[in-house]
Scaffold this motif. Structure first.
Motif, PDB file in Angstrom:
ATOM      1  N   LEU A  90     -30.079  37.097 -33.112  1.00 54.73           N
ATOM      2  CA  LEU A  90     -29.829  35.645 -33.065  1.00 54.73           C
ATOM      3  C   LEU A  90     -31.182  35.048 -32.005  1.00 54.73           C
ATOM      4  CD1 LEU A  90     -28.389  33.371 -30.672  1.00 54.73           C
ATOM      5  CD2 LEU A  90     -28.343  32.824 -33.468  1.00 54.73           C
ATOM      6  N   ARG A  91     -31.255  35.997 -31.004  1.00 59.96           N
ATOM      7  CA  ARG A  91     -32.326  35.457 -30.141  1.00 59.96           C
ATOM      8  C   ARG A  91     -33.728  35.208 -30.751  1.00 59.96           C
ATOM      9  NH1 ARG A  91     -29.823  39.729 -25.964  1.00 59.96           N
ATOM     10  NH2 ARG A  91     -27.878  39.216 -26.574  1.00 59.96           N
ATOM     11  N   GLU A  92     -33.928  36.329 -31.623  1.00 55.39           N
ATOM     12  CA  GLU A  92     -35.119  36.025 -32.367  1.00 55.39           C
ATOM     13  C   GLU A  92     -35.308  34.562 -33.140  1.00 55.39           C
ATOM     14  OE1 GLU A  92     -38.290  37.478 -32.232  1.00 55.39           O
ATOM     15  OE2 GLU A  92     -37.286  38.436 -30.625  1.00 55.39           O
ATOM     16  N   ILE A  93     -34.255  34.298 -33.880  1.00 54.07           N
ATOM     17  CA  ILE A  93     -33.902  33.261 -34.831  1.00 54.07           C
ATOM     18  C   ILE A  93     -34.115  31.795 -33.795  1.00 54.07           C
ATOM     19  CG2 ILE A  93     -32.284  31.868 -36.267  1.00 54.07           C
ATOM     20  CD1 ILE A  93     -31.082  34.466 -36.974  1.00 54.07           C
ATOM     21  N   SER A  94     -33.307  32.190 -32.706  1.00 52.83           N
ATOM     22  CA  SER A  94     -33.540  30.852 -31.589  1.00 52.83           C
ATOM     23  C   SER A  94     -35.043  30.380 -31.180  1.00 52.83           C
ATOM     24  CB  SER A  94     -32.579  31.386 -30.407  1.00 52.83           C
ATOM     25  OG  SER A  94     -31.138  31.317 -30.664  1.00 52.83           O
ATOM     26  N   LYS A  95     -35.756  31.640 -30.980  1.00 55.81           N
ATOM     27  CA  LYS A  95     -37.028  31.541 -30.546  1.00 55.81           C
ATOM     28  C   LYS A  95     -37.766  30.941 -31.523  1.00 55.81           C
ATOM     29  CE  LYS A  95     -40.435  34.402 -28.254  1.00 55.81           C
ATOM     30  NZ  LYS A  95     -40.608  35.527 -27.717  1.00 55.81           N
ATOM     31  N   GLU A  96     -37.549  31.095 -32.917  1.00 54.18           N
ATOM     32  CA  GLU A  96     -38.354  30.682 -34.088  1.00 54.18           C
ATOM     33  C   GLU A  96     -37.778  29.021 -34.210  1.00 54.18           C
ATOM     34  OE1 GLU A  96     -39.012  32.469 -38.019  1.00 54.18           O
ATOM     35  OE2 GLU A  96     -37.979  34.357 -36.916  1.00 54.18           O
ATOM     36  N   LEU A  97     -36.589  28.734 -33.948  1.00 51.50           N
ATOM     37  CA  LEU A  97     -36.097  27.459 -34.328  1.00 51.50           C
ATOM     38  C   LEU A  97     -36.225  26.452 -32.970  1.00 51.50           C
ATOM     39  CD1 LEU A  97     -32.430  28.186 -35.730  1.00 51.50           C
ATOM     40  CD2 LEU A  97     -34.434  27.107 -36.905  1.00 51.50           C
ATOM     41  N   ALA A  98     -36.355  26.988 -31.644  1.00 54.74           N
ATOM     42  CA  ALA A  98     -36.482  26.165 -30.682  1.00 54.74           C
ATOM     43  C   ALA A  98     -37.566  25.064 -30.728  1.00 54.74           C
ATOM     44  CB  ALA A  98     -36.877  26.770 -29.385  1.00 54.74           C
ATOM     45  N   PRO A  99     -38.980  25.513 -31.155  1.00 53.80           N
ATOM     46  CA  PRO A  99     -39.816  24.477 -31.441  1.00 53.80           C
ATOM     47  C   PRO A  99     -39.599  23.254 -32.275  1.00 53.80           C
ATOM     48  CG  PRO A  99     -40.785  26.490 -31.762  1.00 53.80           C
ATOM     49  CD  PRO A  99     -39.350  26.838 -31.107  1.00 53.80           C
ATOM     50  N   LYS A 100     -38.925  23.952 -33.413  1.00 54.93           N
ATOM     51  CA  LYS A 100     -38.859  23.133 -34.678  1.00 54.93           C
ATOM     52  C   LYS A 100     -37.781  22.120 -34.385  1.00 54.93           C
ATOM     53  CE  LYS A 100     -39.996  26.731 -37.861  1.00 54.93           C
ATOM     54  NZ  LYS A 100     -39.503  27.750 -39.347  1.00 54.93           N
ATOM     55  N   ILE A 101     -36.837  22.543 -33.687  1.00 56.99           N
ATOM     56  CA  ILE A 101     -35.799  21.502 -33.253  1.00 56.99           C
ATOM     57  C   ILE A 101     -36.239  20.413 -32.429  1.00 56.99           C
ATOM     58  CG2 ILE A 101     -33.542  21.108 -32.090  1.00 56.99           C
ATOM     59  CD1 ILE A 101     -32.947  24.004 -32.898  1.00 56.99           C
TER      60      ILE A 101
END
Length: 686
Positions: A90-101
């Motif tokens: 989940l933390r890897e997914i969050s890392k990818e999503l943060a700048p996109k959000i």
């Protein structure tokens, strides 16, 4: 319009107007759901922005309020994974999503055509007023866009968005680092190292150790719910220091999970961003739409209380040192000693044993007490749903249907996730999966309370401290605020940070009312109510240790404000923290409640940044409002006062200006006097 078959975007089905499909949550769907949801929302925003009709409240503001529902659903699941069920994946997914959000948010807040329409509706509302709630949400939406750079030129907008994108990644990294240190630092004890610990704590620690592959040992995890009772009761001073050190060093171990450089970068970027908007510092920008209005007002309040609280710490330390000397303990009080010797002083001064009190604080009975209070004040009734009636995300989660007692009308569901576990963030919090609105037909509330109580061993009951019981009531106060909402639009459910803690802090007061004590605080073995003699001791000691609790909180709140009112160029958080606290006169026997490197309120997002003072601001309102109940004919269960409480302070949410709402309830603005009396501090002279 983009369509998606992703289950995390699908409309909720089932009873109660639809409920989250927690039984269909698969982490493999998350990234796609958030990305598709953002794209769908941006397409809706483009349709609104490019509408050729003249801007109106209906075709602009209401259209915006209706948009983004699939993404809201995806974010509900995302929030569960991040807060309640985190994992390395989940933390890897969050890392990818943060700048996109962040990029998605900027595309909305910096949409020139959209802002032009919003501004047009806002200006028209200044000439010809809309309804009260409509007028307020237009102002809230317009102000939010301006605060987030909508009025900037194209070049500055681009810079603003770039800064936000960087910040979103840093916030995510900060949170992950704290969680990693909470998971990685566990102290395992042998049987001969348990001296002083309560039996219930020992059993829970044994169970936790077994779950972690250390059968026959006892695990002290690096969370507040495990740390605090250990520091309070353990006779092993060297182990108290180890447990304390692990806890306060979270994010500050000079390793791959260190947060110091992240904090420095966050502060620098926040400062750059508000300079683009013409503000001197981040705190001035942040407080413009809060009750405090500006940093000076917030600092003035904190400094008044700080002087009294640190003076009280000096008295408390002297009392503790005296007890240590009498016991023949050849020590000088250190931070890892404070809770331990405070407990000895409590016994000595008030003959009050926290473990004795704990025997009357059963988690299940406290929940029943909260339901009772909600019934008396809010006319709410709670009925537990059988397992399987609605999906849950974890086996410990239970769900209740909430209705009005007088009409049986269902108003919502209340989810409870009570126990600590790996992957769950520390602390306690409340949230909603769906808030109440009426502009498209009544949407009932789906509210949740989340705690980190230590799960009892099989056959045992969960016993908590008085402080934890207050926190349980506190977070339930947030849930009642959600459930009481009587507003039309989603924007009216937004909060004013130095006000939204007031309702929850106020609910803590009902824990010590006679009806709760006599009806629900019963001994875990005998079932007998807490004796009057023990109640008397608890009330006599109500201002006990206020120096400690107020000072550790205020140290964090003051640091937060100091961080956001100075030039952060080349700032070193460790040095700045030390120098600032020294200048403030921080007692050496206490550390901040949240040291900088683990201060998630402030550095894992912006909700409490330059706003942690808000708990104190809200507590002024709390103490003042509690006086109204205390002086009422029926005390804390007075129906007339309760009616005004719900009508003005709970139901309107943010559809009414908080200061105006409080004056409608109280008849005048709140005074600091009641707060100072409650804490046993001298009342300032007029």
């Amino acid at each position: 319009m983009t369509e998606s078959n992703n289950p995390l975007l699908q409309e909720w089905t089932g009873p109660y107007g639809g409920v989250p499909a927690f039984d269909k949550m698969h982490l493999s769907d998350l990234k796609g759901a958030v990305e598709d949801g953002m794209e769908m929302h941006l397409q809706e925003i483009d349709i609104i922005a490019n509408n050729t009709e003249a801007p109106s409240f209906e075709n602009t503001i209401i259209a915006m309020e209706k948009a983004g529902k699939p993404l809201d659903r995806a974010f509900t699941y995302y929030g569960i994974w991040r807060s309640n069920m985190s994992s390395p994946e989940l933390r890897e997914i969050s890392k990818e999503l943060a700048p996109k959000i962040s990029s998605y948010s900027s595309k909305i807040s910096q949409n020139t055509k959209l802002f032009k329409r919003i501004k047009s509706v806002y200006e028209a509302s200044q000439l010809k007023a809309l309804g009260d709630e409509e007028q307020r949400i237009v102002k809230l939406i317009y102000s939010s866009f301006v605060m987030n750079g909508a009025d900037l030129d194209a070049a500055k907008k681009k810079q603003y968005a770039k800064i936000n994108q960087k910040l979103s990644s840093l916030y995510n990294d900060f949170s992950n680092n704290v969680l990693a240190d909470e998971e990685n630092y566990v102290v395992y004890l042998k049987k001969d190292q348990l001296n002083g610990l309560p039996e219930s704590y020992i059993k829970s620690a044994a169970k936790t150790a077994e779950e972690k592959g250390h059968a026959g040992e006892y695990a002290i995890t690096n969370t507040r719910s495990s740390m605090e009772p250990f520091l309070t009761y353990s006779d092993e001073r060297n182990l108290r220091e180890v447990v304390w050190s692990n806890y306060i060093k979270r994010g500050d171990n000079r390793d791959e999970h260190d947060n110091n450089k992240i904090i420095a970068e966050i502060l620098k970027l926040r400062n750059e961003r508000v300079h683009l908007l013409g503000f001197d510092n981040y705190a001035t920008w942040r407080l413009q739409d809060r009750m405090a209005k500006n940093p000076k007002n917030a600092m003035d309040l904190m400094e008044k209380v700080w002087k009294a609280s640190t003076a009280r710490v000096t008295e408390e330390v002297a009392d503790m040192q005296s007890v240590a000397n009498k016991r023949g303990d050849k020590i000088t009080i250190e931070p890892w000693d404070y809770r331990y010797y405070a407990e000895k002083v409590r016994k000595d001064k008030y003959d009050l044993d926290s473990d004795e009190v704990k025997q009357y604080l059963q988690l299940e009975k406290l929940r029943e007490a909260m339901f009772f209070v909600a019934g008396e004040l809010f006319d709410f009734e709670f009925k537990e749903l059988p397992k399987g009636k609605v999906p849950v995300f974890q086996e410990d989660v239970r769900v209740w249907e909430v209705s009005y007692k007088s009409t049986t009308k269902v108003i919502g569901l209340w989810y409870l996730d009570p126990y600590a576990r790996q992957g769950k963030r520390s602390g306690a919090w409340a949230t909603t999966y769906r808030s109440f609105t009426s502009f498209e037909g009544d949407k009932i509330v789906l509210a949740s309370n989340n705690s980190n109580f230590i799960k009892p061993a099989p056959g045992e009951v969960s016993l908590v401290s008085w402080s934890d019981a207050e926190t349980f009531f506190h977070e339930f106060g947030h849930a009642l605020h959600f459930l009481s909402a009587n507003v039309k639009y989603p924007k009216s459910n937004s909060g004013v940070r130095d006000y939204t803690e007031f309702q929850s802090q106020l609910l803590e007061r009902w824990l010590s009312t006679d009806k709760v004590i006599n009806g629900f605080l019963v001994h875990q073995k005998t079932g007998k109510p807490m004796p009057a003699s023990l109640v008397k001791k608890i009330k006599a000691a109500s201002a006990f240790n206020q120096g400690f609790s107020t000072t550790e909180y205020l140290a964090s709140a003051l640091m937060d404000m100091k961080y956001h009112t100075v030039d952060p160029t080349n700032i070193d958080p460790v040095s700045f923290e030390k120098e600032t606290l020294t200048a403030l006169g921080m007692p050496k026997e206490i550390v901040m409640r949240h040291r900088s490197t683990q201060f998630g309120h402030v550095f894992s997002g912006e909700g409490y940044a330059a706003a942690y003072y808000g708990y104190l601001w809200a507590d002024v309102l709390t103490s003042d409002a509690a006086e109204v109940f205390a002086e009422a004919p029926q005390g804390f269960y007075d129906k007339d006062v309760a009616y005004k409480l719900v009508k003005y302070l709970f139901a309107p949410r943010n559809a009414m200006d908080p200061a105006e709402a409080y004056r409608k309830f109280r008849g005048h603005d709140a005074s600091i006097d009641a707060l100072m009396k409650d804490r046993g501090f001298p009342v300032p002279k007029k």
